[in-house]
Design a protein around this motif. Structure first.
Motif, PDB file in Angstrom:
ATOM      1  N   PHE A 220     -12.572  15.642  35.699  1.00 12.05           N
ATOM      2  CA  PHE A 220     -12.170  14.275  36.015  1.00 12.05           C
ATOM      3  C   PHE A 220     -13.318  13.562  36.714  1.00 12.05           C
TER       4      PHE A 220
ATOM      5  N   SER B  97     -14.594   9.211  37.820  1.00 12.00           N
ATOM      6  CA  SER B  97     -14.029   7.887  38.112  1.00 12.00           C
ATOM      7  C   SER B  97     -13.630   7.142  36.844  1.00 12.00           C
TER       8      SER B  97
ATOM      9  N   SER C 195     -12.326   8.488  34.114  1.00 16.05           N
ATOM     10  CA  SER C 195     -11.028   9.037  33.709  1.00 16.05           C
ATOM     11  C   SER C 195      -9.908   8.486  34.569  1.00 16.05           C
ATOM     12  N   ILE C 196     -10.129   8.439  35.862  1.00 17.46           N
ATOM     13  CA  ILE C 196      -9.102   7.932  36.774  1.00 17.46           C
ATOM     14  C   ILE C 196      -8.848   6.455  36.512  1.00 17.46           C
TER      15      ILE C 196
END
Length: 182
Positions: free
Chosen positions: A87, A89, A91-92
């Motif tokens: 993961f 930033s 992806s978030i």
């Protein structure tokens, strides 16, 4: 004196790769051979290593260190290797944008009454049968014989929409021919 080579291939998920030992020779490297380094190796790293033979007689790297990094003292710091997190930033951010978009669509394009009605949870075929019941004012109540029917219309409804019917004795598609549907 240790050998020096470049890590040309590395599979971090599986913890192994290959060192370019010479112009023509590649040497196998397993993560267990890396000596107390502050990070896992990656492609392009310059490595120092010894060469040993495994039980099958193949050469492999041992006592491996990464150029430019100091060994971690095992008594002062306990290092365990962990796979890097997949993961980041981006992806978030994608997950948050997708959730907000879903919420927007839910609140602006769906009527709460339709979405939360009991009929909305029924499969389409059952919804169709339920609609037919309302049209004909008949409901499947377990009637299976002509003697239980009160009209030709009801017999036709049961034959078409209800299971386990014995209303069409000759199989011609016309129910209760002797009683209701002459």
């Amino acid at each position: 004196m240790q050998n020096k080579g470049t890590l040309t291939k590395w599979n971090d998920d599986r913890g192994f790769g290959f060192i370019k030992h010479s112009e023509t020779e590649m040497l196998f490297l397993h993560i267990s051979s890396v000596q107390l380094m502050p990070r896992r190796p990656k492609e392009g790293d310059i490595l120092f290593y010894d060469i040993i033979q495994d039980s099958s007689g193949k050469k492999k790297a041992a006592c491996v260190t990464i150029e430019g990094l100091q060994k971690v003292n095992s008594r002062t710091k306990n290092i365990t290797y962990k796979k890097p997190s997949k993961f980041n930033s981006i992806s978030i951010t994608f997950i948050i944008v997708f959730a907000l978009l879903g919420y927007y669509v839910k609140t602006h394009y769906f009527n709460d009454d339709e979405r939360n009605s009991p009929e909305s949870f029924l499969p389409k075929k059952i919804q169709f049968i339920e609609n037919k019941k309302a049209e004909n004012h008949f409901v499947c109540q377990g009637k299976t014989h002509c003697s239980q029917m009160i009209s030709c219309e009801e017999a036709k409804f049961y034959l078409k929409n209800c299971p386990n019917q014995s209303t069409d004795g000759d199989g011609d598609g016309k129910p209760c021919e002797n009683q209701w549907c002459n």
